[in-house]
Design an enzyme around this catalytic site. Structure first.
Site, PDB file in Angstrom:
ATOM      1  N   LYS C  99       0.777  -1.254  -0.447  1.00  0.00           N
ATOM      2  CA  LYS C  99       0.312  -0.390  -0.428  1.00  0.00           C
ATOM      3  C   LYS C  99       1.078   1.466   0.240  1.00  0.00           C
ATOM      4  O   LYS C  99       1.390   1.736   1.383  1.00  0.00           O
ATOM      5  CB  LYS C  99      -0.969  -0.132   1.140  1.00  0.00           C
ATOM      6  CG  LYS C  99      -1.378   1.326   0.832  1.00  0.00           C
ATOM      7  CD  LYS C  99      -2.909   1.165   2.046  1.00  0.00           C
ATOM      8  CE  LYS C  99      -2.932   2.459   2.619  1.00  0.00           C
ATOM      9  NZ  LYS C  99      -3.584   3.450   3.814  1.00  0.00           N
ATOM     10  N   GLY C 160      -8.720   9.414   8.814  1.00  0.00           N
ATOM     11  CA  GLY C 160      -8.729   9.709  10.621  1.00  0.00           C
ATOM     12  C   GLY C 160      -9.515   9.938  11.047  1.00  0.00           C
ATOM     13  O   GLY C 160     -10.276  10.851  12.007  1.00  0.00           O
TER      14      GLY C 160
END
Lengths: 257, 68, 257, 257, 257, 68, 68, 68
Positions: C99, C160
């Site tokens: 990733k 987040g």
């Protein structure tokens, strides 16, 4: 997680209430209801078609040991008509549950809340367990609760519109004040709408067109089952706070240099 | 003696005297699955056999169908 | 329904990719991963803490027969750093999946897409299977695809932030042009966000904070599992068209008069 | 209120920048520009049509004592092309202002931000005053600022889409970090979009299609003039906080009983 | 453009109705009303404060040759109270215009639409020109119109909430059916909210807190004046259609090669 | 003879006999700017002078103030 | 002596020797309103008269038009 | 002979000559769970035993941890 939905003195595991109208076939309806996991199904009350005796009735398809019947007063435009249909429904189904629906306008199918209040007062007095479909108006909801309705069922959006929760603020305010269950009725279009409604904290979601009108109703019924469960758990699990920006999910310490 | 009533909004003629129970039987409708209104009042299932029909009565016979 | 998610030559049943950071305990992480149904988990690469030899490693908790590891380059601010971390990750995990994450700003954690493109070119050339985290920019996604990335992973909202899909239009455009899987990475806050992402047609959703940061992470993991499934089925089932208003779900004929 | 917009060393009273393309007639353009109150107009650079010498040029219609010309590099797909067009623009207009636009895809007209950065570096070095059109990416905006651009011009939505501010969160973040003027460029559809952009705190709004493509361009130009002014004042005036519900605007004391 | 707003037999140039409550000083109110360009101002009816004879009255500050007075029944919780206050208002102001407001709940200030209907019937019968504040319910609006109200005034959001148009779908439906003026009353927070309301096609916007509660009320009044004008013109000018993506605003032909 | 009325919700005593007009005058309130209710009925401005007050009357004197 | 150049993407023949200024004059284009590129390099307005054209030169003559 | 290297960013002294494998052993780190970089180049696991350390070498020893 032991999280049941209590409505009118009974406990249900499913928080999805499904209508029985508009399916292509009875078999598809049966399969969709099964896939949805629902335990309460709405039905309409209409004249027996005297010309057509061959056709099997809805009752031949619904397993009543499995589903609680919730007859509606759909199609009524006055309190008087709705009360009359509710009485017929009680006689036909043997249950005093009724989804009270008094329509204000045939094009939009918005409820006539003034007439709904009149009918609710009458039906509660006659011993019905009244679940009224209404606009997302906190004052109407409070009055319906004070009258003695067993739940309030504000719309998410117009019946059959598929627009989702048009005004989450109103639903939030209704939830803040309601002491009876709040069920979002009408307007859901896709699974995320149902999940979102549950995340607002409503007790259950009622839908018909969103399932019956999907290209694949049985698959959509599965989707809605999962969505209501997802939304309920998400509500109970307590989501993270919203921030304009970020908070790393990988630790900052220990980076190579 | 012929009786003409309004049944579900349409004129309907049957041989009299007759009760609501007899009407349903003639219509081949099982009373268990329907609700009957006579002149806008519910006639409960256990009273159908004792409720006579009169000329001009308005009878509604309804049942559940699919709805949302 | 046989609907699998194909990524980098493997088939997965789950379309939910979950991060392993920020849990209160390793046991909670294990339980949450299990509840989520995920088959791919992201991990970070950090220096071994030489002072602390007692602590068990992440590997002691992850059943590798069950989860595909997806190491990230979180914390890197340049293509060079990211390439270096990717190489370490390959050596540490034995897998060439990565990733790719090149951060542009430590406060917002927005990706630096220019550097991400540079790193992606290098890593593809070195034989990595690159899954790049990027902004929801159709052009960046197309370039990443042309470079040879195995998927594109546009953000829903800042890492987040929990803001959900900030710009569904961009995701739609990306989907319209992409030939590789599109995975929404970062920004999900609640179950309906994940369901909605799937309904847009994305192939999978990646999240960490939304689960690990919830009041009850394991319950939220269950919610997200159900939400991704709900959204996928809802996408496949074909929702009803949106209308300004209404369409009756009970028939109009047969009303009493 | 003495609130001027400072761009590249000049002060402007108007915060609306208007494009000169797509009008039905030159006369309509002139009237619309006048109605908009704009002081800066964008223009494109194209080959002289050698076959048609009769037609008057754009310059015959634009009062240069009134409007600052802002030539664009519209239609360029690489940094190289954009630099070349910018140089031609400088020669043709005598001004070193340039709206840098490097397109990444002819269907969506999204900018290619990687190429935009390359071109911006080159043009700043050659002494141009660069106003780059870019995606609403805080990192790209920061880099453009660091390169020395005189402003950043993130899109609200795709060129000509009329979708309004698709992602106000990104615009907010860009504003939080930017030290140069932030101009929303492209995507505005109606007056409230422009007002809303200004209320986010941007310095100016640039539009073309929203005016030129309206049914009545001159009236829409008036609308946009008022909207930009309204949004700016609303931003400066400091709006009331949002509340879930209410606060009476009539006093509670002194009611009759 | 000769576009006037006709209400109760009079023509107004301004489509902004402004409340007179909550200003820091009377002087600020006067200045804000002037800046807003309004021609109709709402006032409340309260007991004369017998203890305080020194203070000047509202009438000493309002130029009645300039403003039409619109007394409200704010603070009433029943139809009976509202009718009583309306009668006092008529006697006090000499005008039979009344903003009918029957509140259902003191915390949310949502209207009690059932009582509003009762009061409206009575007041229309007594010859009042009734402008009822109500929820954004198309059926309530239709009934108010049928009763003979001179306009309907659905809320955008709760009074003083500043949330803007919470449910544009309902406003659209109300507009589709209404034959009397539709005035959005309550809930506006910033200029773009007012512009957007006008763009939906409403005839006017009524506000108080948004102006009086702003950090700089006079500047916000200017903003709102411009916003209502912008929104009205934008509505009349006919905006471009929305597209998922793009349409070039510079021509494609004539690019250099 | 003292009269006690309820004026704007508070007990109020004045010398009788008195009219509403006299009450306003005593209160130094110009009738043009207010509306007066006697026992929940409006008393129009031109009737104030001819409307006597009686023991226990409930009088409301209201006027316009700022509101939204 | 005939010169063939590429002008704005099309072949164009003119009598040589010729300068860019002469070309513009022949095209009836006022130099003030355009910009000229010769083989991908800008030729500034004050250099047009002294810039000769050669066989095969690629010339672009552009100007402002409406754009967004 | 003492060798001083930089290990994960900190000075670290060990007895030389030594290989990377020896370093890991001394650190009680199983090579299977980590990746090792020597002067910014990866040293693959099967080469650790044959890779000597030199004065001033920069060594990174990393492993997987939880991340998103």
């Amino acid at each position: 997680m032991n999280d049941t939905f209590r409505l009118a003195g009974r406990e249900y595991r499913s928080r999805l209430i499904v209508g029985t109208g508009k399916y292509a076939t009875m078999e598809q309806m049966v399969e969709a209801l099964d896939a949805s996991g629902t335990e309460i199904v709405t039905v309409a009350i209409r004249r027996v078609n005297l010309a057509d005796r061959s056709r099997k009735s809805l009752l031949d398809y619904l397993d009543l040991s499995r589903y609680t019947l919730l007859p509606n007063t759909a199609g009524c435009y006055t309190a008087e008509e709705a009360v009359r249909v509710a009485r017929l429904a009680r006689e036909a189904t043997g249950s005093s549950l009724v989804k009270l629906e008094v329509i204000g306008d045939q094009r939009t199918l918005f409820p006539d809340n003034e007439q709904t209040l009149v009918a609710a007062r009458q039906l509660v007095q006659e011993g019905f367990t009244v679940l009224p479909y209404c606009i997302d108006d906190p004052i109407v909801c409070r009055k319906l609760e004070e009258i003695g309705c067993a739940a309030v069922m504000p719309l998410a959006a117009p019946i059959g519109s598929g627009l989702g929760i048009r005004n989450p603020h109103n639903i939030r305010i209704i939830l803040e004040f309601a002491k009876v269950p709040v069920i979002v009725d009408a307007g859901v279009g896709q699974a995320s709408d149902a999940a979102y409604a549950m995340e607002l904290g409503v007790d259950a979601v009622l839908m018909n067109t969103a399932i019956a009108g999907a290209k694949e109703p049985v698959l959509m019924a599965e989707a809605m089952k999962a969505a209501v469960e997802a939304g309920r758990k998400s509500f109970l699990a307590g989501r993270i706070p919203r921030k304009l920006y970020a908070q790393a999910s990988s630790p900052i310490e220990g980076m190579i240099e | 003696m012929a009786l003409t009533i309004t049944l579900n909004g349409e004129p309907y003629t049957l041989e009299g005297p007759a009760t609501l129970a007899a009407l349903l039987e003639r219509l081949e409708i099982h009373p268990q699955t329907v609700a009957v209104e006579l002149n806008q009042d519910i006639v409960r299932r256990d009273r159908l056999a004792e409720t006579p029909l009169a000329e001009g009565d308005r009878v509604e016979v309804v049942r559940m169908i699919g709805g949302g």
